[in-house]
Every structure is written in C-alpha cells, then in structure tokens.
Design an enzyme around this catalytic site. Sequence first.
Site, short mmCIF file in Angstrom:
data_model
loop_
_atom_site.label_atom_id
_atom_site.label_comp_id
_atom_site.label_asym_id
_atom_site.label_seq_id
_atom_site.Cartn_x
_atom_site.Cartn_y
_atom_site.Cartn_z
N CYS A 124 0.85 -1.18 0.00
CA CYS A 124 0.00 0.00 0.00
C CYS A 124 0.89 1.24 0.00
O CYS A 124 1.93 1.22 0.64
CB CYS A 124 -0.93 -0.02 1.20
N PRO A 125 0.54 2.23 -0.75
CA PRO A 125 -0.78 2.49 -1.33
C PRO A 125 -0.96 2.03 -2.78
O PRO A 125 -1.92 2.43 -3.43
CB PRO A 125 -0.87 4.01 -1.26
#
Length: 77
Positions: free
Chosen positions: A14-15
């Site tokens: 992530c992201p």
Amino acid sequence: MTPALELDCRGQRCPLPIIELARRIGEVGVGEVVAVAATDVAARLDVQAWCRMRGQEYVGEEPAEDGVPRYLVRRLA
C-alpha cells in the site's frame, strides 16, 4: 460474487493497490463491482477508507481461489 473487473495487486505494498483501484474504477459501470486482490494487510483498511472518502460502496471481503483476500468495491458514481 463475480466482479466486473479484478485487479491483481498481489505483492504490491500500500498504497499501490489503492492507486490502482482509483485509476481503474472508471472502467466499470455504475453499480458494478471491482475486486482488489491484495497481499498487503494494510489494504484491508485502506480500501475501506478510500471508499468512504470517494463515495464508493465497500461491499466486503472474500478469498480468491488461492486464499488471498479480495476486497470488493461497488462503483456508485
């Protein structure tokens, strides 16, 4: 559930899965579902937060065939 589009974000941290979701959700029609298969545990919270911020519906989570979580998002707008 059979999504209209499945994003394979296995191995991405992530992201990156969220960026991919934001970039590609426009490829499905309003009311259709996008599945995000992601191995990063942060995706569980990040997908839900992104849905709240972007006015999309978080439908839930289900395992892919290989057991990786798939996060389901319904396009509302």
